[in-house]
Structure formats: structure tokens, C-alpha cells
Design a protein around this motif. Structure first.
Motif, PDB file in Angstrom:
ATOM      1  N   LEU A 250      40.833  36.487  22.013  1.00 27.48           N
ATOM      2  CA  LEU A 250      40.141  37.777  22.070  1.00 27.48           C
ATOM      3  C   LEU A 250      39.277  37.870  23.323  1.00 27.48           C
ATOM      4  CD1 LEU A 250      39.110  38.126  18.318  1.00 27.48           C
ATOM      5  CD2 LEU A 250      40.764  39.563  19.529  1.00 27.48           C
ATOM      6  N   SER A 251      38.594  36.783  23.666  1.00 23.89           N
ATOM      7  CA  SER A 251      37.769  36.783  24.870  1.00 23.89           C
ATOM      8  C   SER A 251      38.631  36.899  26.125  1.00 23.89           C
ATOM      9  CB  SER A 251      36.930  35.489  24.939  1.00 23.89           C
ATOM     10  OG  SER A 251      35.980  35.467  23.900  1.00 23.89           O
ATOM     11  N   ALA A 252      39.762  36.207  26.144  1.00 24.28           N
ATOM     12  CA  ALA A 252      40.677  36.299  27.287  1.00 24.28           C
ATOM     13  C   ALA A 252      41.196  37.728  27.441  1.00 24.28           C
ATOM     14  CB  ALA A 252      41.839  35.327  27.096  1.00 24.28           C
ATOM     15  N   LEU A 253      41.488  38.369  26.327  1.00 23.70           N
ATOM     16  CA  LEU A 253      41.941  39.761  26.359  1.00 23.70           C
ATOM     17  C   LEU A 253      40.845  40.673  26.903  1.00 23.70           C
ATOM     18  CD1 LEU A 253      44.213  41.754  25.517  1.00 23.70           C
ATOM     19  CD2 LEU A 253      43.121  41.872  23.265  1.00 23.70           C
ATOM     20  N   ALA A 254      39.618  40.475  26.453  1.00 24.77           N
ATOM     21  CA  ALA A 254      38.501  41.299  26.918  1.00 24.77           C
ATOM     22  C   ALA A 254      38.242  41.089  28.405  1.00 24.77           C
ATOM     23  CB  ALA A 254      37.244  40.961  26.118  1.00 24.77           C
ATOM     24  N   VAL A 255      38.251  39.844  28.862  1.00 18.80           N
ATOM     25  CA  VAL A 255      38.063  39.550  30.285  1.00 18.80           C
ATOM     26  C   VAL A 255      39.124  40.263  31.106  1.00 18.80           C
ATOM     27  CG1 VAL A 255      38.279  37.725  32.020  1.00 18.80           C
ATOM     28  CG2 VAL A 255      36.860  37.353  30.008  1.00 18.80           C
ATOM     29  N   SER A 256      40.371  40.225  30.654  1.00 22.85           N
ATOM     30  CA  SER A 256      41.475  40.854  31.389  1.00 22.85           C
ATOM     31  C   SER A 256      41.283  42.360  31.482  1.00 22.85           C
ATOM     32  CB  SER A 256      42.813  40.533  30.709  1.00 22.85           C
ATOM     33  OG  SER A 256      43.067  39.147  30.705  1.00 22.85           O
ATOM     34  N   ILE A 257      40.817  42.994  30.412  1.00 26.40           N
ATOM     35  CA  ILE A 257      40.591  44.446  30.421  1.00 26.40           C
ATOM     36  C   ILE A 257      39.480  44.810  31.413  1.00 26.40           C
ATOM     37  CG2 ILE A 257      39.711  46.386  29.050  1.00 26.40           C
ATOM     38  CD1 ILE A 257      41.177  45.191  26.638  1.00 26.40           C
ATOM     39  N   TYR A 258      38.378  44.097  31.372  1.00 28.21           N
ATOM     40  CA  TYR A 258      37.257  44.422  32.268  1.00 28.21           C
ATOM     41  C   TYR A 258      37.600  44.119  33.723  1.00 28.21           C
ATOM     42  CZ  TYR A 258      33.799  45.659  28.735  1.00 28.21           C
ATOM     43  OH  TYR A 258      33.091  46.302  27.742  1.00 28.21           O
ATOM     44  N   PHE A 259      38.222  42.994  33.978  1.00 29.46           N
ATOM     45  CA  PHE A 259      38.573  42.657  35.355  1.00 29.46           C
ATOM     46  C   PHE A 259      39.570  43.651  35.929  1.00 29.46           C
ATOM     47  CE2 PHE A 259      37.502  37.821  35.609  1.00 29.46           C
ATOM     48  CZ  PHE A 259      36.171  38.140  35.494  1.00 29.46           C
ATOM     49  N   ALA A 260      40.566  44.034  35.133  1.00 29.12           N
ATOM     50  CA  ALA A 260      41.555  45.013  35.600  1.00 29.12           C
ATOM     51  C   ALA A 260      40.892  46.363  35.868  1.00 29.12           C
ATOM     52  CB  ALA A 260      42.679  45.158  34.574  1.00 29.12           C
ATOM     53  N   SER A 261      39.916  46.737  35.034  1.00 28.81           N
ATOM     54  CA  SER A 261      39.214  48.011  35.222  1.00 28.81           C
ATOM     55  C   SER A 261      38.397  48.008  36.502  1.00 28.81           C
ATOM     56  CB  SER A 261      38.303  48.286  34.020  1.00 28.81           C
ATOM     57  OG  SER A 261      39.059  48.395  32.831  1.00 28.81           O
ATOM     58  N   ILE A 262      37.717  46.894  36.786  1.00 32.29           N
ATOM     59  CA  ILE A 262      36.930  46.798  38.017  1.00 32.29           C
ATOM     60  C   ILE A 262      37.828  46.942  39.236  1.00 32.29           C
ATOM     61  CG2 ILE A 262      35.611  45.162  39.447  1.00 32.29           C
ATOM     62  CD1 ILE A 262      34.347  44.139  36.815  1.00 32.29           C
ATOM     63  N   LYS A 263      38.971  46.270  39.216  1.00 34.07           N
ATOM     64  CA  LYS A 263      39.907  46.353  40.348  1.00 34.07           C
ATOM     65  C   LYS A 263      40.463  47.774  40.481  1.00 34.07           C
ATOM     66  CE  LYS A 263      41.895  42.864  41.940  1.00 34.07           C
ATOM     67  NZ  LYS A 263      41.822  42.066  43.186  1.00 34.07           N
ATOM     68  N   ARG A 264      40.739  48.413  39.346  1.00 35.05           N
ATOM     69  CA  ARG A 264      41.279  49.788  39.366  1.00 35.05           C
ATOM     70  C   ARG A 264      40.256  50.768  39.904  1.00 35.05           C
ATOM     71  NH1 ARG A 264      44.204  53.464  40.152  1.00 35.05           N
ATOM     72  NH2 ARG A 264      45.431  54.693  38.687  1.00 35.05           N
ATOM     73  N   LEU A 265      39.001  50.617  39.491  1.00 34.80           N
ATOM     74  CA  LEU A 265      37.956  51.541  39.915  1.00 34.80           C
ATOM     75  C   LEU A 265      37.631  51.383  41.393  1.00 34.80           C
ATOM     76  CD1 LEU A 265      35.663  51.216  36.792  1.00 34.80           C
ATOM     77  CD2 LEU A 265      36.606  53.370  37.631  1.00 34.80           C
ATOM     78  N   ILE A 266      37.552  50.156  41.861  1.00 37.55           N
ATOM     79  CA  ILE A 266      37.210  49.964  43.269  1.00 37.55           C
ATOM     80  C   ILE A 266      38.347  50.441  44.164  1.00 37.55           C
ATOM     81  CG2 ILE A 266      38.080  47.602  43.673  1.00 37.55           C
ATOM     82  CD1 ILE A 266      35.372  47.053  45.075  1.00 37.55           C
ATOM     83  N   GLY A 267      39.562  50.408  43.640  1.00 36.70           N
ATOM     84  CA  GLY A 267      40.696  50.905  44.417  1.00 36.70           C
ATOM     85  C   GLY A 267      40.666  52.410  44.616  1.00 36.70           C
ATOM     86  N   GLY A 268      39.887  53.121  43.768  1.00 34.47           N
ATOM     87  CA  GLY A 268      39.814  54.565  43.885  1.00 34.47           C
ATOM     88  C   GLY A 268      38.656  55.068  44.726  1.00 34.47           C
ATOM     89  N   LEU A 269      37.842  54.162  45.267  1.00 38.42           N
ATOM     90  CA  LEU A 269      36.701  54.577  46.081  1.00 38.42           C
ATOM     91  C   LEU A 269      37.167  55.130  47.426  1.00 38.42           C
ATOM     92  CD1 LEU A 269      34.190  51.624  45.519  1.00 38.42           C
ATOM     93  CD2 LEU A 269      34.174  53.867  44.426  1.00 38.42           C
ATOM     94  N   GLU A 270      36.524  56.191  47.865  1.00 42.86           N
ATOM     95  CA  GLU A 270      36.878  56.789  49.156  1.00 42.86           C
ATOM     96  C   GLU A 270      36.118  56.143  50.305  1.00 42.86           C
ATOM     97  OE1 GLU A 270      36.431  60.981  49.029  1.00 42.86           O
ATOM     98  OE2 GLU A 270      38.068  61.290  47.606  1.00 42.86           O
ATOM     99  N   GLN A 271      34.918  55.610  50.044  1.00 44.74           N
ATOM    100  CA  GLN A 271      34.144  55.009  51.121  1.00 44.74           C
ATOM    101  C   GLN A 271      34.067  53.501  50.930  1.00 44.74           C
ATOM    102  OE1 GLN A 271      30.346  57.032  49.933  1.00 44.74           O
ATOM    103  NE2 GLN A 271      29.463  55.018  50.287  1.00 44.74           N
ATOM    104  N   GLU A 272      33.764  52.797  52.008  1.00 43.40           N
ATOM    105  CA  GLU A 272      33.647  51.350  51.957  1.00 43.40           C
ATOM    106  C   GLU A 272      32.493  50.954  51.048  1.00 43.40           C
ATOM    107  OE1 GLU A 272      35.459  49.034  53.177  1.00 43.40           O
ATOM    108  OE2 GLU A 272      36.780  50.080  54.574  1.00 43.40           O
ATOM    109  N   SER A 273      32.679  49.858  50.313  1.00 44.56           N
ATOM    110  CA  SER A 273      31.640  49.403  49.389  1.00 44.56           C
ATOM    111  C   SER A 273      31.534  47.883  49.458  1.00 44.56           C
ATOM    112  CB  SER A 273      31.979  49.817  47.957  1.00 44.56           C
ATOM    113  OG  SER A 273      31.077  49.242  47.031  1.00 44.56           O
ATOM    114  N   ILE A 274      30.308  47.403  49.300  1.00 44.19           N
ATOM    115  CA  ILE A 274      30.136  45.977  49.104  1.00 44.19           C
ATOM    116  C   ILE A 274      30.851  45.596  47.813  1.00 44.19           C
ATOM    117  CG2 ILE A 274      27.962  46.249  47.833  1.00 44.19           C
ATOM    118  CD1 ILE A 274      26.973  43.687  49.219  1.00 44.19           C
ATOM    119  N   LYS A 275      31.484  44.446  47.800  1.00 50.37           N
ATOM    120  CA  LYS A 275      32.248  44.024  46.631  1.00 50.37           C
ATOM    121  C   LYS A 275      31.526  42.853  45.963  1.00 50.37           C
ATOM    122  CE  LYS A 275      36.750  45.549  48.343  1.00 50.37           C
ATOM    123  NZ  LYS A 275      38.133  45.150  48.682  1.00 50.37           N
TER     124      LYS A 275
END
Length: 458
Positions: A250-275
């Protein structure tokens, strides 16, 4: 705005230098939460691993970093002032590798334009702790057969851009909101979650789909939006996954969901951002095998991020500190006086400490640390089973060396042979009561070989 903040505006032009990865170089806390007076953490743009015993200030550093992810910084003084300092000014000061300095005070309400490289943090929200992971598999309503993930997705993806002027949370019509959310979740995000699960954690588990619906709440009588997750386990669909899968899965599943969401959201940014990626006591329910798998995700999927990893688990700290390049610190509580203070200890490796003793010509301590470091490097390379003999007893250093040599070839094998000779003729004698002469050059070469072996076996 005080003079200190005006001074920091003078370096605003440096924030435009996006050609090199932008990182945090230092964090200074003044009268903030646990920290009475001034406390400074020099990060130097590197990843950071911090072990902190309970009550030593680890969570206060996490909260300070969390301020950078807010769209508005409000009511800083209400719950942020150190209880032993009723009048002193609160400051959270950040230095960045592009030369910019940014100070948050009680007067700060929002991020100024000269740190526009921070504004993306409020979109992909890189702060993750075990409490957030629980939202994937823990229901606050007793007796619920299925977990409702609507609240999690609502908060996690609230600033996902729909167009140039609209984000998901701007949509007030629930049907339209679900339509847009499905486009985000059921496409690339779902594929990325399954990729992380299959590549790093467990091939037997896959998210099959998400079920979106509106139900009538029995207690309030109002409409309640619901998102349920349907899991595929060995080609069998499971709706009540939270009562079927063990806690590590369950924890591995949760980690995968949050990590994938972070990568998806940062990919949609129009301006440069500190990562940034800031993780606090994330692995409480993961076993040792999955802890190493998570480390592989960090090294392979977040190479362009500056990672801050906080833990109160000393065993995990020892496991992680030599398996990735980062600054290492240990925080302890000094409660010898009425005002509690932190004790900050640099998490130096045995090789680094051995060099210090060598410089002081304390060769006995130098050899003892090198021997200890040699053993630790070998254990980080061998699997837990390979570190045991046929009777499941721990191998001694000589046997660990022999087993590592058997697994090695080329340069690794050559260096191991030299170090094994050093172990017999230098490290072992100096670690015990032995009157044979000390050859400092051989000891110096052993330090060089050990540092090289550490890199090769990593």
C-alpha cells in the motif's frame, strides 16, 4: 519591508540564470518553531539527508521548506515563533546557488517577483510525508468498504493547468470537473504510476482504472463526489485493495501515485522552476527491500531534483548515507538547559573521519575507522543473504572480503586484493595492541584505495 529584504532585491537579476540547475545553498532559521536564536544549515546546492531524533528540530526545517510551496504566506507569527522568544523577530532565510537571497519575515505575504523560480513549487507541491501516503489507503469513515480518493486528487492536482487562465480547482461544475480530471488522471498519469510500480516495486500490482461517481451522503443528505481505485493483482480485479494488500505494498502504491503526480505537474509548468523534492519520514511502513527500491527511484527518476530527505530512523540513515551523493547531518536534542537547543553533527563517512585522524598523526584511530569503513562498504555491496555463512551467522571482515572478491572482476578485484593485504598488515594490527612499525604512506594509500572502491562498488 525591512532593510535586509531590500538588500536581497539587489540580486534579482541572478534569478534569470536557468542554464544550470538551480538549488538551495543554505537555510537559516531565526526564532522559528523549535529553533531559539539562529540556526544555519549549509546545503551548498547538494541533496540533503538528515537524521533527527524526536524533538530535535527536524520537522521545523521541513515546515520552513514548506513555506516556499505556498501561494500566500499568512500568519507566520501565530504558530511559528519559538516559545522561549516572545519578542524576537522571526526569520526564515534561503540562499540559492544563483546568488539570490530570500528572507521570509512576519511581514511577508507572498513570494516576490525576484524569486519567480519558486512559484512553480505551489503547483507541483513537492512535500511528502507518511500522513499524505495514508490518504491512498486509509479511510476516515469507519466501515467504508472502498477508499474515496476524491479529496486526495482535489488537493494534489488543484493547480493543474487546464488552459492559460484556468486550473482544475477553478472549475465549479462537478460534471465538468470530473471530465477534466479524467483527462489528467486516466491518461499519462495512470501510465506513469504503473511504470513506477512495475519498474521499482511490484510487478503483480497494477492500477486498472478509477471509478468516478456522485453518491448521497447518509449523514448529511448532500451529494458527495467519489473516486474509487480499482487494482489489478495478478490479473484479478480488487476494489477493496486497502484490506487486501499488505502495508508495504500500500505504501509503495501511494509513493508511486504521489511521485507520478509531481512529475506530471512539473511537466505542465510554462516557466522555469527550481526542482525540489522534500520527503519526511516517508518509509515508516516499508520493509528494507522496498526502502532500497525507493532509493533507486530517487536516483533514476529525480536526477534533476534537489532532494531533502528527513528521517528519525537511524538504521535507514546509515543505510542511505553511502548509497547516494548528498550532504549528511544528524540532529540531536540538547536538553541540558531550560531552553532546548539542537546539536548538529555532520554525517561524515568513516573515510572522511579517518583522513582527519591521519592529519593529526593519530594512526591507530585512522586505521580503526578505515577498517570499519571497509566493512560497511562491503556490506552495502553484498545482499543480506550474502553477508551470512551457511549457518546464517554474520561473516567476519575476512570472509566478507573473500565473498566480494568472488563477485568482482577487473579493477574492483584488483583494489579488493590490495585492501585485503592492507587489512592484514596495517588495519588489523593498528586496530589492536600491536607494536609493529607504522608505515604512514601505506595507510595513506589504503585511504585512497578505499575511497576509490566505494565509488566503484556504488
Amino acid at each position: 519591508m525591512n532593510d535586509k529584504r531590500l538588500d536581497s532585491l539587489k540580486v534579482a537579476e541572478a534569478s534569470e540564470a536557468y542554464g544550470t540547475p538551480l538549488r538551495i545553498s543554505r537555510i537559516k532559521l531565526v526564532n522559528y518553531k523549535f529553533f531559539y536564536g539562529e540556526f544555519e544549515l549549509l546545503v551548498d546546492g547538494e541533496n540533503l539527508l538528515v537524521y533527527g531524533e524526536n524533538g530535535s528540530g527536524k520537522s521545523s526545517i521541513y515546515k520552513a521548506l514548506e513555506l516556499l510551496t505556498r501561494e500566500k504566506i499568512e500568519n507566520l507569527a501565530e504558530d511559528s515563533r519559538n516559545i522561549f522568544n516572545e519578542t524576537g523577530e522571526i526569520e526564515i532565510e534561503f540562499g540559492f546557488t544563483n546568488g539570490t537571497e530570500f528572507t521570509i519575515t512576519e511581514d511577508t505575504e507572498e513570494l516576490p517577483d525576484y524569486v519567480d523560480f519558486l512559484k512553480g513549487l505551489s503547483v507541483f507541491r513537492p512535500m511528502l510525508d507518511y500522513k499524505k501516503l495514508l490518504k491512498v489507503h486509509y479511510s476516515e469513515k469507519p466501515g467504508n468498504k472502498e477508499i474515496n480518493l476524491y479529496g486526495m486528487f482535489r488537493q494534489l492536482l488543484k493547480d493543474y493547468p487546464i488552459d492559460n487562465e484556468t486550473v482544475l480547482s477553478d472549475i465549479k461544475d462537478l460534471n465538468k470537473y470530473f471530465d477534466e480530471l479524467k483527462k489528467v488522471v486516466d491518461g499519462q498519469l495512470l501510465a506513469n504510476v504503473n511504470h513506477l510500480m512495475h519498474s521499482y516495486f511490484d510487478n503483480d500490482i497494477r492500477i486498472d482504472s478509477f471509478d468516478y461517481k456522485v453518491i448521497i451522503d447518509d449523514e448529511t443528505g448532500g451529494a458527495e463526489p467519489v473516486i474509487n481505485m480499482i487494482i489489478d493483482f495478478k490479473e484479478n480485479q480488487i476494489k477493496n485493495y486497502h484490506s487486501f494488500l499488505n502495508e508495504a505494498r500500500l505504501s509503495a502504491l501511494a509513493v508511486s501515485i504521489y511521485f507520478a503526480s509531481i512529475k506530471r505537474l512539473i511537466g505542465g509548468l510554462e516557466q522555469e522552476s527550481i526542482k525540489l523534492l522534500v520527503l519526511d519520514d516517508l518509509l515508516i511502513s516499508l520493509d528494507m527491500s522496498n526502502r532500497l527500491k525507493l532509493l533507486n527511484i530517487l536516483k533514476e527518476e529525480f536526477t534533476d531534483f534537489q532532494i531533502f530527505f528527513f528521517t528519525h530512523d537511524k538504521e535507514l540513515f546509515e543505510l542511505y548515507k553511502n548509497k547516494m551523493d548528498w550532504k549528511k547531518f544528524e540532529l540531536y536534542l540538547d536538553d541540558s538547559e531550560d531552553i532546548h537547543k539542537p546539536i548538529l553533527k555532520s554525517g561524515k563517512s568513516e573515510i572522511e573521519r579517518a583522513k582527519e585522524y591521519f592529519a593529526k598523526k593519530d594512526y591507530d584511530c585512522c586505521a580503526l575507522l578505515l577498517r570499519k569503513g571497509f566493512e560497511k562498504i562491503l556490506k552495502s555491496y553484498l545482499t543480506p543473504r550474502e553477508q551470512l555463512d551457511k549457518n546464517c551467522n554474520d561473516l567476519d571482515l575476512a570472509s566478507l572480503v573473500g565473498r566480494t572478491i568472488t563477485k568482482s572482476s577487473g579493477e574492483n578485484k584488483s583494489i579488493l586484493g590490495k585492501l585485503n593485504s592492507d587489512r592484514k598488515h596495517i588495519l588489523n594490527p593498528l586496530s589492536h595492541n600491536d607494536n609493529r612499525p607504522v608505515y604512514s604512506e601505506e595507510l595513506k594509500q589504503a585511504m585512497t584505495d578505499l575511497a576509490k572502491l566505494k565509488k566503484l562498488l556504488k
